[in-house]
Design a protein around this motif. Structure first.
Motif, PDB file in Angstrom:
ATOM      1  N   ASP A  58      -0.265 -36.778  37.678  1.00  0.00           N
ATOM      2  CA  ASP A  58       0.053 -35.499  37.043  1.00  0.00           C
ATOM      3  C   ASP A  58      -1.116 -34.532  37.217  1.00  0.00           C
ATOM      4  OD1 ASP A  58      -1.518 -35.315  34.206  1.00  0.00           O
ATOM      5  OD2 ASP A  58      -1.006 -37.398  34.697  1.00  0.00           O
ATOM      6  N   GLU A  59      -0.832 -33.235  37.160  1.00  0.00           N
ATOM      7  CA  GLU A  59      -1.837 -32.206  37.434  1.00  0.00           C
ATOM      8  C   GLU A  59      -3.027 -32.278  36.492  1.00  0.00           C
ATOM      9  OE1 GLU A  59      -2.229 -27.360  37.928  1.00  0.00           O
ATOM     10  OE2 GLU A  59      -0.271 -28.254  37.591  1.00  0.00           O
ATOM     11  N   GLU A  60      -2.799 -32.466  35.219  1.00  0.00           N
ATOM     12  CA  GLU A  60      -3.906 -32.496  34.249  1.00  0.00           C
ATOM     13  C   GLU A  60      -4.863 -33.655  34.531  1.00  0.00           C
ATOM     14  OE1 GLU A  60      -6.507 -31.410  31.385  1.00  0.00           O
ATOM     15  OE2 GLU A  60      -4.873 -30.235  32.224  1.00  0.00           O
ATOM     16  N   SER A  61      -4.328 -34.836  34.797  1.00  0.00           N
ATOM     17  CA  SER A  61      -5.180 -35.989  35.115  1.00  0.00           C
ATOM     18  C   SER A  61      -5.971 -35.746  36.397  1.00  0.00           C
ATOM     19  CB  SER A  61      -4.341 -37.257  35.286  1.00  0.00           C
ATOM     20  OG  SER A  61      -3.722 -37.605  34.068  1.00  0.00           O
ATOM     21  N   ALA A  62      -5.316 -35.128  37.393  1.00  0.00           N
ATOM     22  CA  ALA A  62      -6.001 -34.834  38.654  1.00  0.00           C
ATOM     23  C   ALA A  62      -7.149 -33.863  38.427  1.00  0.00           C
ATOM     24  CB  ALA A  62      -5.009 -34.261  39.663  1.00  0.00           C
ATOM     25  N   ARG A  63      -6.906 -32.800  37.663  1.00  0.00           N
ATOM     26  CA  ARG A  63      -7.950 -31.796  37.405  1.00  0.00           C
ATOM     27  C   ARG A  63      -9.131 -32.397  36.625  1.00  0.00           C
ATOM     28  NH1 ARG A  63      -6.477 -26.617  38.735  1.00  0.00           N
ATOM     29  NH2 ARG A  63      -4.259 -26.279  39.049  1.00  0.00           N
TER      30      ARG A  63
END
Length: 119
Positions: A58-63
């Motif tokens: 997911d985007e938040e985990s990646a960021r």
């Protein structure tokens, strides 16, 4: 060190019959194989290791992971120029490791050695 790094898929295509993508890793773009994640789409994030997208993220985990890697200097270690890294570790001013070598970005011309008595 070889990390599994999260990246965002910028575009998808095919190369020699293999599904490939251009993936952005916090400003560094690399070509990545998508054979393990055939349904991955442009804009999605994936964990990438040695050129293969292995798991959707997911985007938040990646960021968060990219920010942590950047803070720890791990992105530079993973994607940076190995000559510059070696020079920095040695405390050298120049990224070129040899004092008589070319400046950064230059390629040295081959030096021909003449044998004694030959032109």
């Amino acid at each position: 060190m070889c990390l599994a790094v999260p990246g965002r898929v910028l575009d998808i295509g095919e190369k020699d019959g293999t599904r490939m993508a251009t993936v952005d890793f916090g400003g560094v773009q690399k070509e990545v194989c998508l054979e393990y994640l055939p349904d991955l789409r442009v804009g999605e994030y994936a964990i990438v290791h040695v050129g293969f997208a292995l798991q959707r993220l997911d985007e938040e985990s990646a960021r968060q992971t990219l920010a942590l890697f950047e803070e720890l200097g791990m992105l530079q270690e993973e994607f940076g120029d190995p000559w510059e890294q070696a020079a920095a570790q040695a405390g050298a001013d120049s990224p070129w490791p040899f004092a008589d070598g070319p400046a950064s970005g230059e390629v040295a011309a081959p030096q021909h050695v003449q044998e004694e008595g030959r032109p």
